[in-house]
Design a protein around this motif. Structure first.
Motif, PDB file in Angstrom:
ATOM      1  N   VAL A 480     -33.333  22.585 -17.563  1.00 44.09           N
ATOM      2  CA  VAL A 480     -32.799  23.077 -16.289  1.00 44.09           C
ATOM      3  C   VAL A 480     -33.287  22.193 -15.137  1.00 44.09           C
ATOM      4  O   VAL A 480     -32.507  21.808 -14.249  1.00 44.09           O
ATOM      5  N   LEU A 481     -34.569  21.848 -15.146  1.00 42.45           N
ATOM      6  CA  LEU A 481     -35.110  20.982 -14.090  1.00 42.45           C
ATOM      7  C   LEU A 481     -34.450  19.611 -14.108  1.00 42.45           C
ATOM      8  O   LEU A 481     -34.160  19.024 -13.051  1.00 42.45           O
ATOM      9  N   ASP A 482     -34.199  19.081 -15.316  1.00 40.08           N
ATOM     10  CA  ASP A 482     -33.539  17.772 -15.426  1.00 40.08           C
ATOM     11  C   ASP A 482     -32.107  17.847 -14.893  1.00 40.08           C
ATOM     12  O   ASP A 482     -31.614  16.894 -14.277  1.00 40.08           O
ATOM     13  N   MET A 483     -31.436  18.956 -15.143  1.00 43.63           N
ATOM     14  CA  MET A 483     -30.074  19.116 -14.626  1.00 43.63           C
ATOM     15  C   MET A 483     -30.070  19.134 -13.105  1.00 43.63           C
ATOM     16  O   MET A 483     -29.223  18.497 -12.460  1.00 43.63           O
ATOM     17  N   ILE A 484     -31.020  19.864 -12.517  1.00 38.42           N
ATOM     18  CA  ILE A 484     -31.103  19.922 -11.051  1.00 38.42           C
ATOM     19  C   ILE A 484     -31.419  18.534 -10.490  1.00 38.42           C
ATOM     20  O   ILE A 484     -30.816  18.083  -9.510  1.00 38.42           O
ATOM     21  N   GLY A 485     -32.374  17.844 -11.126  1.00 41.72           N
ATOM     22  CA  GLY A 485     -32.737  16.499 -10.669  1.00 41.72           C
ATOM     23  C   GLY A 485     -31.581  15.526 -10.802  1.00 41.72           C
ATOM     24  O   GLY A 485     -31.362  14.673  -9.928  1.00 41.72           O
ATOM     25  N   ALA A 486     -30.812  15.632 -11.910  1.00 42.82           N
ATOM     26  CA  ALA A 486     -29.656  14.754 -12.104  1.00 42.82           C
ATOM     27  C   ALA A 486     -28.599  15.023 -11.044  1.00 42.82           C
ATOM     28  O   ALA A 486     -27.981  14.088 -10.507  1.00 42.82           O
ATOM     29  N   TYR A 487     -28.388  16.285 -10.723  1.00 40.64           N
ATOM     30  CA  TYR A 487     -27.428  16.655  -9.671  1.00 40.64           C
ATOM     31  C   TYR A 487     -27.810  15.987  -8.350  1.00 40.64           C
ATOM     32  O   TYR A 487     -26.943  15.451  -7.642  1.00 40.64           O
ATOM     33  N   ASP A 488     -29.096  15.997  -8.019  1.00 37.84           N
ATOM     34  CA  ASP A 488     -29.547  15.388  -6.764  1.00 37.84           C
ATOM     35  C   ASP A 488     -29.286  13.881  -6.739  1.00 37.84           C
ATOM     36  O   ASP A 488     -29.043  13.310  -5.674  1.00 37.84           O
ATOM     37  N   GLU A 489     -29.345  13.241  -7.903  1.00 35.00           N
ATOM     38  CA  GLU A 489     -29.220  11.784  -7.945  1.00 35.00           C
ATOM     39  C   GLU A 489     -27.787  11.314  -8.144  1.00 35.00           C
ATOM     40  O   GLU A 489     -27.519  10.108  -8.118  1.00 35.00           O
ATOM     41  N   GLN A 490     -26.858  12.235  -8.368  1.00 36.42           N
ATOM     42  CA  GLN A 490     -25.464  11.839  -8.536  1.00 36.42           C
ATOM     43  C   GLN A 490     -24.897  11.298  -7.228  1.00 36.42           C
ATOM     44  O   GLN A 490     -25.143  11.855  -6.161  1.00 36.42           O
ATOM     45  N   LYS A 492     -21.718  11.272  -6.476  1.00 40.41           N
ATOM     46  CA  LYS A 492     -20.798  12.340  -6.112  1.00 40.41           C
ATOM     47  C   LYS A 492     -21.252  13.587  -6.852  1.00 40.41           C
ATOM     48  O   LYS A 492     -21.127  13.691  -8.071  1.00 40.41           O
ATOM     49  N   HIS A 493     -21.801  14.537  -6.114  1.00 40.79           N
ATOM     50  CA  HIS A 493     -22.399  15.713  -6.741  1.00 40.79           C
ATOM     51  C   HIS A 493     -21.360  16.527  -7.519  1.00 40.79           C
ATOM     52  O   HIS A 493     -20.321  16.903  -6.970  1.00 40.79           O
ATOM     53  N   ASP A 494     -21.663  16.762  -8.783  1.00 39.13           N
ATOM     54  CA  ASP A 494     -20.798  17.568  -9.641  1.00 39.13           C
ATOM     55  C   ASP A 494     -21.349  18.988  -9.685  1.00 39.13           C
ATOM     56  O   ASP A 494     -22.357  19.253 -10.347  1.00 39.13           O
ATOM     57  N   VAL A 495     -20.690  19.880  -8.978  1.00 39.64           N
ATOM     58  CA  VAL A 495     -21.196  21.256  -8.867  1.00 39.64           C
ATOM     59  C   VAL A 495     -21.201  21.955 -10.219  1.00 39.64           C
ATOM     60  O   VAL A 495     -21.936  22.921 -10.427  1.00 39.64           O
TER      61      VAL A 495
END
Length: 603
Positions: A480-490, A492-495
């Motif tokens: 879950v933490l990796d998913m949140i961190g990956a979202y921040d680094e995208q 174009k944020h993929d909701v």
């Protein structure tokens, strides 16, 4: 005093312009070849109709005339203009500038003009800098009455919109947005005399016009720019067919430099010769694979059937043929196979053909053979029985699962097809007590940033349907933490990735006693904070986590989500150096700035 020859040139130039303007019933000119008024030579009055009465006046247009004996044979001309004159035109709201080439011996003349409104003059004067003169470029003056009238009507339609910006910076679309202005619409005025509605697109593609922004909170149109050489596209809700098959539900009629052509899809352009309805077809390879396939199918079918139907009108392609027809068919079948392969692997992102390298083309061929025709692939320096990971092809990042065969080659499958893996504790050195786990805990932050064949529903179902254990839930929480961190680094944020992280977090919270509820609450609320401002009740829940009974990491996270940076730093300072380094890797640090003290940095 001007020379006799100069005077004759000026009088001839003025006579030529007066004669041209006399063709226009809605125009009245007042021009004096001996006018001594600084910077101007006269005025043209524009009326709303042929009734040239005061109450029918649309506006007045100042003009400047320059005569020359220089023979100009092209349809454009250049003139070195005084910047002082340009400043005078600017202060007055603009003018129409004329350069008239006259042949005194024959009496022939060629008229050139340039409309100079506030937008135009602002750019020219700024471009001149400290120069005393600057070259302006003019176009051939039309001879048809309606065309001439349109030039002056355009001036009167725009001059009042731009007068209020004299002495002010003309904004750009980008500068308005950067300053927080909310642009509600963009508008322009097409000043064409005698135009029918159907003639407007062609007119716009051959005439300049001014663009204005409607800004929320302002009751004036804000001038943005002058549009030249516009390409005007008009959508048509009419089917594009070959015989009984409809390939496209609509097409576009495009006008460019006054010429009409039809645009179909992304890469097909059709010119129609009006006198005999003959057509010329031009194709460019579109960027995406799906567009390429449908457009290639359409083009080949059109050639083979020898006709095309647009909105119910059929155009014959007499004598249409392709020397490389069979080669094109074979190429199309191959790219259809590529699409089938990508679909099988679950790729939902479009393959961009223009991004393909030579190595990508080779890999596509290998993957297509392996997936569709059970051909094996060799992976250099790889000896594992199974391996997984991201494979980049052009713009795509495809996660695969590979199984080693007896011959040392590999078969490949989608990573998102279910594969059995097990988790072992560090104490289980003999690997006798496997813990059931989901293959998707193998993801890490880097891998989650971009996945072209991501199956969000499959990931959630497999994770939530795997029997929970302390070790497994810990892995899932880090996922879950990796998913949140990956979202921040995208880029174009993929909701959808944030949605998945939230669903998994909710599932963990529903399994009592596996993970500290305080940690799960922080994870849940940091996801929420990425979507919206936290509510008062959520802030109260966080405040409870700042009590001294909780570990400093928990208190630090709670303070960060409440934007209490100083309090968060104090809690962070309580952590030992190794724990601080680990904490700084957590995505919750997205909401604050923590610093390690120098003594801790030095060990």
């Amino acid at each position: 005093m001007p020379s006799v020859n100069t005077k004759r040139i000026e009088e001839s130039a003025t006579t030529a312009l007066k004669a041209a303007l006399l063709r226009c019933p809605i125009l009245e000119s007042y021009i004096d070849s001996n006018d001594k008024t600084p910077s101007w030579d006269g005025t043209v009055f524009v009326y709303k109709s042929e009734k040239t009465k005061k109450d029918n006046l649309a506006g007045r247009v100042p003009i400047q005339i320059k005569g020359t004996e220089k023979v100009i044979v092209s349809d454009t001309a250049a003139f070195s203009c005084s910047v002082a004159d340009l400043r005078n035109y600017y202060k007055d709201g603009g003018c129409v500038f004329f350069l008239i080439s006259v042949d005194l011996s024959s009496g022939n003349s060629r008229i050139f003009y340039k409309t100079l409104l506030v937008i135009d003059l602002d750019k020219i004067i700024k471009g001149a800098g400290n120069q005393k003169t600057i070259t302006i470029h003019l176009n051939r003056f039309p001879t048809e009455a309606n065309e001439i009238s349109s030039i002056f009507m355009q001036f009167t339609d725009n001059v009042h919109k731009q007068m209020g910006f004299i002495g002010k910076d003309i904004p750009t679309f980008e500068s308005l947005e950067a300053n927080g202005a909310e642009i509600t619409s963009l508008t322009f005025t097409a000043s064409g005399i005698g135009l029918t509605w159907d003639e407007v697109p062609k007119f716009l593609s051959t005439h300049d016009f001014y663009l204005y922004a409607k800004v929320k909170g302002l009751d004036v149109d804000v001038p943005i720019d002058k549009v030249t050489e516009a390409i005007v596209s008009k959508p048509v809700d009419g089917e594009v067919r070959v015989k009984e098959r409809c390939f496209f539900p609509a097409y576009r009629v495009v006008y460019e430099n006054g010429k009409r052509h039809i645009r179909i899809g992304k890469g097909i352009s059709i010119s129609i010769r009006e006198e005999d309805n003959r057509i010329t077809v031009h194709t460019d390879r579109p960027d995406t694979l799906s567009d390429f396939i449908i457009e290639a199918e359409f083009f080949l079918e059109m050639v083979e059937q020898g006709e095309l139907t647009l909105n119910g009108v059929t155009f014959p392609l007499n004598g249409a043929s392709l020397s490389d027809l069979q080669e094109r068919k074979r190429a199309l079948e191959y790219w259809k196979d590529v699409k089938k392969m990508l679909d099988y692997l679950g790729v939902t992102e479009e393959l961009r053909l223009n991004d393909l390298s030579e190595n990508d083309v080779k890999n596509l061929k290998n993957f297509t053979g392996a997936v569709l025709y059970n051909r094996k692939i060799g992976f250099p320096n790889m000896e594992q029985n199974q391996f997984y990971g991201a494979f980049k092809i052009a713009n795509l990042v495809i996660w695969i699962w590979a199984n080693r065969q007896s011959d040392g080659m590999y078969s490949i499958d989608s990573f998102f097809k279910l594969h059995q893996i097990a988790l072992f504790t560090e104490d289980d050195v003999d690997l006798k007590n496997p813990i059931q786990t989901s293959q998707f805990v193998l993801f890490d932050k880097k891998g989650l940033i971009h996945i072209s064949n991501m199956d969000y529903e499959r990931v959630y179902l497999d994770i939530s349907q795997t029997p929970p254990s302390l070790e497994y839930c810990a892995k899932v929480n880090f996922l879950v933490l990796d998913m949140i961190g990956a979202y921040d680094e995208q880029t174009k944020h993929d909701v959808r990735l944030l949605d998945l992280a939230e669903k998994i977090c909710d599932w963990l919270r529903s399994i009592e006693a596996m993970i500290d509820p305080e940690i799960l609450l922080l994870n849940k609320l940091q996801i929420t904070k990425r979507r919206r401002t936290l509510s008062m009740s959520e802030i109260v829940d966080l405040a409870k986590l700042t009590e001294s009974k909780y570990p400093p990491a928990t208190r630090c996270g709670a303070y960060m989500l409440m934007d209490a940076d100083k309090e968060a730093q104090k809690c962070f300072d309580e952590l030992p150096p190794i724990a601080q380094e680990e904490f700084l890797k957590y995505p919750i640090c997205h909401f604050g700035k923590l610093t390690m003290k120098e003594d801790k940095l030095n060990g």
